[in-house]
Design a protein around this motif. Structure first.
Motif, short mmCIF file in Angstrom:
data_model
loop_
_atom_site.label_atom_id
_atom_site.label_comp_id
_atom_site.label_asym_id
_atom_site.label_seq_id
_atom_site.Cartn_x
_atom_site.Cartn_y
_atom_site.Cartn_z
N PHE A 181 0.68 -1.30 0.05
CA PHE A 181 -0.03 -0.03 0.01
C PHE A 181 0.72 1.32 -0.12
CE2 PHE A 181 -2.87 3.28 2.24
CZ PHE A 181 -3.96 3.15 1.26
N ARG A 182 1.86 1.33 0.64
CA ARG A 182 2.79 2.26 0.91
C ARG A 182 3.36 2.65 -0.36
NH1 ARG A 182 7.11 1.74 5.32
NH2 ARG A 182 7.44 4.11 4.43
N ILE A 183 3.84 1.78 -1.15
CA ILE A 183 4.61 1.96 -2.51
C ILE A 183 3.76 2.95 -3.36
CG2 ILE A 183 5.31 0.97 -4.65
CD1 ILE A 183 6.08 -1.72 -2.65
N THR A 184 2.43 2.52 -3.33
CA THR A 184 1.78 3.53 -4.20
C THR A 184 1.50 4.88 -3.53
OG1 THR A 184 0.51 1.50 -5.04
CG2 THR A 184 -0.60 3.73 -5.39
N ILE A 185 1.06 4.90 -2.35
CA ILE A 185 0.48 6.11 -1.89
C ILE A 185 1.68 7.07 -1.58
CG2 ILE A 185 -0.68 7.03 0.48
CD1 ILE A 185 -2.57 5.70 -1.35
N GLU A 186 2.61 6.61 -0.99
CA GLU A 186 3.93 7.51 -0.56
C GLU A 186 4.65 7.88 -1.78
OE1 GLU A 186 6.13 6.94 2.93
OE2 GLU A 186 4.81 5.39 3.54
N SER A 187 4.55 7.32 -2.90
CA SER A 187 5.10 7.60 -4.09
C SER A 187 4.45 8.72 -4.72
CB SER A 187 4.98 6.43 -5.27
OG SER A 187 5.99 5.44 -4.78
N GLU A 188 2.92 8.79 -4.67
CA GLU A 188 2.25 10.07 -5.01
C GLU A 188 2.43 11.18 -4.10
OE1 GLU A 188 0.58 10.30 -8.00
OE2 GLU A 188 1.22 8.34 -8.22
N ALA A 189 2.49 10.85 -2.76
CA ALA A 189 2.55 11.82 -1.93
C ALA A 189 3.99 12.71 -2.10
CB ALA A 189 2.70 11.35 -0.64
N ALA A 190 5.25 11.76 -2.58
CA ALA A 190 6.47 12.63 -2.74
C ALA A 190 6.29 13.36 -4.02
CB ALA A 190 7.39 11.51 -2.86
N ALA A 191 5.63 13.09 -5.10
CA ALA A 191 5.34 13.73 -6.31
C ALA A 191 4.74 14.97 -5.96
CB ALA A 191 4.79 12.89 -7.34
N LEU A 192 3.38 15.04 -5.10
CA LEU A 192 2.86 16.32 -4.90
C LEU A 192 3.70 17.19 -4.05
CD1 LEU A 192 -0.78 15.08 -4.23
CD2 LEU A 192 -0.06 16.58 -6.04
N ALA A 193 4.48 16.62 -2.91
CA ALA A 193 5.20 17.45 -2.30
C ALA A 193 6.39 18.04 -2.98
CB ALA A 193 5.74 16.50 -1.15
N ALA A 194 7.06 17.56 -3.83
CA ALA A 194 7.76 18.26 -4.75
C ALA A 194 7.23 19.61 -5.53
CB ALA A 194 8.34 17.20 -5.75
N LYS A 195 5.80 19.40 -5.82
CA LYS A 195 5.20 20.43 -6.43
C LYS A 195 4.71 21.64 -5.42
CE LYS A 195 3.20 17.70 -10.32
NZ LYS A 195 1.98 17.26 -10.99
N ARG A 196 4.37 21.09 -4.29
CA ARG A 196 3.53 22.09 -3.28
C ARG A 196 4.38 22.60 -2.09
NH1 ARG A 196 -2.18 18.62 -3.21
NH2 ARG A 196 -2.64 19.04 -5.81
N TRP A 197 5.58 22.09 -1.79
CA TRP A 197 6.34 22.37 -0.66
C TRP A 197 6.50 23.83 -0.31
CZ3 TRP A 197 10.82 24.99 -0.58
CH2 TRP A 197 11.66 24.97 -1.90
N ASN A 198 6.26 24.38 0.88
CA ASN A 198 6.77 25.88 1.04
C ASN A 198 7.89 25.67 2.11
OD1 ASN A 198 5.75 25.23 3.67
ND2 ASN A 198 3.70 26.01 2.86
N GLU A 199 8.40 26.82 2.39
CA GLU A 199 9.71 26.85 3.20
C GLU A 199 9.56 26.07 4.51
OE1 GLU A 199 12.59 27.72 2.45
OE2 GLU A 199 12.10 28.44 0.40
#
Length: 248
Positions: free
Chosen positions: A112-130
């Motif tokens: 489950f983590r393989i799918t969910i956390e990969s997507e989370a990392a991709a979104l985090a790359a787009k949306r992170w703030n300081e």
């Protein structure tokens, strides 16, 4: 095993009951235990399905489900027309660190983590703030400290992944992790405990994977972040069953 075979898993995969799934998990862990303890040595052929199902007191469909999971985990492999063979013998310490009845569930958590956390990392790359990036960096520094002191670091590891989920700015990633926290921590504790017993360099390898994820997120490269996270979680799952450190 003494469980009754009156409730069977149908070959077409339909009408599986919860009890069937539990029985397949028990068979999975029993065969795994026999492999780890050397009853079924590495590179040896497993008993035939008829023989093994009789030994374990289960139906062949239940046995096949368990063997399928063992193949997915890289523990056994099938040779067409010849049967199933032991491909890899995990470290014996695994049986000491993993609670009885937990290994099959830990593996599902990793799936489950393989799918969910990969997507989370991709979104985090787009949306992170300081602020959110700083939280990820701080978690990684805490993990560096764990490696320096020889601490297990499962809680710090979880904080790193949780910080990435938070950086998605999507509360469903956070709530999903919260609902699975006991299972996730169990898997992290097992993986990191085994790493400490195998080699002092194993957790350094894990940490290098964390830094690859952070680097991709920091560069706002969502594709690279997705791949780095997927590789990391897949490696974590694989390392549970490896007797030697994995390499890139």
């Amino acid at each position: 095993m003494t469980q009754s075979t009156s409730q069977e898993i149908r070959p077409d995969g339909k009408d599986r009951s919860n009890r069937d799934w539990s029985l397949a998990d028990q068979v999975y862990e029993e065969v795994l235990r026999r492999i780890v303890e050397g009853e079924f040595p590495e590179n040896s052929k497993l008993p035939s399905e008829n023989s093994l199902s009789e030994q374990l007191g289960v139906s062949r469909p239940v046995l096949r489900q368990a063997l399928s999971q063992l193949r997915d985990d890289g523990i056994v492999l099938s040779r067409q027309g010849s049967g199933s063979y032991v491909h890899k013998r995990p470290a014996k310490a695994m049986l000491s660190f993993a609670p009885v009845g937990s290994i099959a569930d830990i593996q599902r958590t990793f799936e489950f983590r393989i799918t969910i956390e990969s997507e989370a990392a991709a979104l985090a790359a787009k949306r992170w703030n300081e602020q959110s990036l700083g939280r990820i960096e701080q978690a990684l520094k805490a993990l560096d400290g764990c490696i320096e002191t020889g601490a297990l670091g499962a809680d710090a590891d979880e904080e790193f992944h949780l910080a990435i989920a938070s950086a998605t700015d999507n509360h469903y990633f956070m709530s999903t992790r919260a609902s699975m926290k006991p299972q996730i921590l169990m898997g992290m504790n097992l993986a990191r405990s085994l790493s400490l017993t195998v080699s002092s360099d194993r957790l350094k390898l894990v940490q290098s994977e964390h830094y690859e994820i952070l680097d991709a997120i920091r560069r706002r490269d969502s594709d690279a972040a997705h791949k780095a996270m997927r590789r990391h979680v897949e490696n974590a799952r694989t390392r549970i069953f490896d007797g030697t450190p994995a390499s890139h």
